[in-house]
Motif scaffolding. Structure first.
Motif, mmCIF file in Angstrom:
data_model
loop_
_atom_site.group_PDB
_atom_site.id
_atom_site.type_symbol
_atom_site.label_atom_id
_atom_site.label_comp_id
_atom_site.label_asym_id
_atom_site.label_seq_id
_atom_site.Cartn_x
_atom_site.Cartn_y
_atom_site.Cartn_z
ATOM 1 N N CYS A 38 -16.515 -59.633 12.115
ATOM 2 C CA CYS A 38 -15.400 -60.051 12.968
ATOM 3 C C CYS A 38 -14.112 -59.564 12.313
ATOM 4 O O CYS A 38 -13.930 -59.713 11.100
ATOM 5 C CB CYS A 38 -15.396 -61.574 13.101
ATOM 6 N N ASP A 39 -13.223 -59.011 13.105
ATOM 7 C CA ASP A 39 -11.951 -58.506 12.595
ATOM 8 C C ASP A 39 -10.920 -59.611 12.361
ATOM 9 O O ASP A 39 -9.816 -59.336 11.908
ATOM 10 C CB ASP A 39 -11.359 -57.478 13.564
ATOM 11 N N HIS A 40 -11.270 -60.864 12.667
ATOM 12 C CA HIS A 40 -10.299 -61.948 12.591
ATOM 13 C C HIS A 40 -10.534 -62.895 11.415
ATOM 14 O O HIS A 40 -9.899 -63.941 11.320
ATOM 15 C CB HIS A 40 -10.302 -62.713 13.920
ATOM 16 N N SER A 43 -7.822 -64.597 9.244
ATOM 17 C CA SER A 43 -7.078 -65.771 9.697
ATOM 18 C C SER A 43 -7.681 -67.087 9.187
ATOM 19 O O SER A 43 -7.140 -68.156 9.460
ATOM 20 C CB SER A 43 -6.977 -65.787 11.221
ATOM 21 N N CYS A 72 -8.616 -72.163 10.906
ATOM 22 C CA CYS A 72 -7.340 -71.609 10.492
ATOM 23 C C CYS A 72 -6.399 -72.700 9.970
ATOM 24 O O CYS A 72 -5.577 -72.433 9.104
ATOM 25 C CB CYS A 72 -6.688 -70.879 11.666
ATOM 26 N N HIS A 95 -4.823 -69.319 16.846
ATOM 27 C CA HIS A 95 -5.926 -69.567 15.907
ATOM 28 C C HIS A 95 -7.233 -69.290 16.638
ATOM 29 O O HIS A 95 -7.500 -69.874 17.682
ATOM 30 C CB HIS A 95 -5.903 -71.003 15.402
ATOM 31 N N CYS A 96 -8.026 -68.388 16.083
ATOM 32 C CA CYS A 96 -9.180 -67.930 16.867
ATOM 33 C C CYS A 96 -10.546 -68.312 16.307
ATOM 34 O O CYS A 96 -11.546 -68.097 16.976
ATOM 35 C CB CYS A 96 -9.104 -66.427 17.078
ATOM 36 N N CYS A 108 -15.441 -67.153 17.659
ATOM 37 C CA CYS A 108 -14.171 -66.444 17.575
ATOM 38 C C CYS A 108 -13.633 -66.308 18.995
ATOM 39 O O CYS A 108 -14.242 -65.638 19.838
ATOM 40 C CB CYS A 108 -14.331 -65.067 16.933
ATOM 41 N N CYS A 110 -10.928 -64.779 19.893
ATOM 42 C CA CYS A 110 -10.413 -63.422 20.123
ATOM 43 C C CYS A 110 -11.531 -62.440 20.461
ATOM 44 O O CYS A 110 -11.376 -61.596 21.336
ATOM 45 C CB CYS A 110 -9.622 -62.946 18.916
ATOM 46 N N CYS A 111 -12.653 -62.546 19.763
ATOM 47 C CA CYS A 111 -13.813 -61.685 20.051
ATOM 48 C C CYS A 111 -14.611 -62.204 21.241
ATOM 49 O O CYS A 111 -15.442 -61.481 21.783
ATOM 50 C CB CYS A 111 -14.751 -61.631 18.841
#
Length: 144
Positions: A38-40, A43, A72, A95-96, A108, A110-111
């Motif tokens: 995951c790219d997040h 956070s 987060c 906050h994801c 997540c 965001c994902c």
């Protein structure tokens, strides 16, 4: 000509029925493929220890079940199936990452995907701590 109308409309219906049937069959299985990256993850709060107890109520409505922990900021909020406070928190703060106290899954926003908390190294200690809080023992080792 009387047969042309029904045959042309019946040729369009199977496609819709097949798509609906695939969706119904997929949703009935309950299987979700969790992501292994995951790219997040940047956070994640650097101060997650100690985690709030799994029986912590939603900080906004005091709902005692179906709650999620924001990874987060450590706020505990209810799920989208209760009063949607965790979803609103994500929408308001960005906050994801969140951990479900129901099944210890990590989501997540965001994902729009579940994350494999036993495979992703940054999530493993969080999952282990939550598991110990919930069940009073260490989780079984992941099958890699």
């Amino acid at each position: 000509m009387a047969n042309a109308g029904p045959s042309s409309s019946s040729s369009a219906q199977p496609e819709v029925a097949d798509e609906t049937q695939d969706w119904i069959i997929g949703s009935g299985s309950g299987w979700v493929e969790a992501r292994t990256s995951c790219d997040h993850l940047n956070s994640l709060s650097p101060d997650l220890a100690p985690l709030p107890n799994p029986d912590t109520p939603c900080s906004r409505c005091e709902n005692p079940v179906e709650n999620w922990l924001c990874l987060c900021c450590k706020e505990v909020l209810c799920s989208r199936f209760v009063n949607r406070h965790m979803l609103m928190h994500h929408q308001q703060t960005g906050h994801c990452l969140a951990l479900s106290y129901s099944d210890l899954s990590v989501w997540c926003f965001c994902c729009e995907a579940y994350l494999d908390a036993q495979i992703i190294l940054q999530l493993r200690p969080i999952h282990q701590a939550a598991y110990i809080l919930k069940f009073g023992e260490a989780p079984p080792l992941p099958q890699l």
